[in-house]
Design an enzyme around this catalytic site. Sequence first.
Site, mmCIF file in Angstrom:
data_model
loop_
_atom_site.group_PDB
_atom_site.id
_atom_site.type_symbol
_atom_site.label_atom_id
_atom_site.label_comp_id
_atom_site.label_asym_id
_atom_site.label_seq_id
_atom_site.Cartn_x
_atom_site.Cartn_y
_atom_site.Cartn_z
ATOM 1 N N ALA A 11 20.280 24.313 4.592
ATOM 2 C CA ALA A 11 19.278 23.272 4.349
ATOM 3 C C ALA A 11 18.928 22.497 5.612
ATOM 4 C CB ALA A 11 19.801 22.297 3.299
ATOM 5 N N CYS A 12 17.638 22.163 5.694
ATOM 6 C CA CYS A 12 17.161 21.234 6.716
ATOM 7 C C CYS A 12 16.234 20.247 6.018
ATOM 8 C CB CYS A 12 16.458 21.977 7.857
ATOM 9 S SG CYS A 12 14.894 22.746 7.427
ATOM 10 N N GLY A 13 15.598 19.409 6.758
ATOM 11 C CA GLY A 13 14.760 18.376 6.161
ATOM 12 C C GLY A 13 13.613 18.912 5.325
ATOM 13 N N THR A 18 14.032 24.812 10.873
ATOM 14 C CA THR A 18 15.400 25.028 11.362
ATOM 15 C C THR A 18 16.259 25.761 10.351
ATOM 16 O OG1 THR A 18 16.112 22.818 10.691
ATOM 17 C CG2 THR A 18 15.358 23.068 12.949
ATOM 18 N N ILE A 44 17.005 19.732 2.139
ATOM 19 C CA ILE A 44 18.223 18.957 1.879
ATOM 20 C C ILE A 44 18.108 18.224 0.534
ATOM 21 C CG2 ILE A 44 17.561 16.854 3.136
ATOM 22 C CD1 ILE A 44 21.056 18.533 3.157
#
Length: 95
Positions: A11-13, A18, A44
């Site tokens: 997970a990323c934003g 990413t 996320i």
Amino acid sequence: MVDRQKIVLVACGTGIATSTVVGQKVETLLAANHVNAKVIQCKITEVGSYEDQADLLVTTTILSRAYKIPVVKAVNYLTNINPGKIDQEILDALK
């Protein structure tokens, strides 16, 4: 006896940039080490909906809360500073 397939959240934003880079590195790592795992890429904010079925969270963002599963912070994959440390943390968490 076949090991149960592990679930790894990456997970990323936003669940796009990413997490894509990190997700590919995690998939390569798991395949090279013969780990039976499925990688799920997400934002996320979506982790909570997967948390009860997942075995590990690999993230590049700041966490807003604690999770029931182990968390590996994978910023090193983006900076390429000691990525082997992250590899080992992921493998250890999935043993």
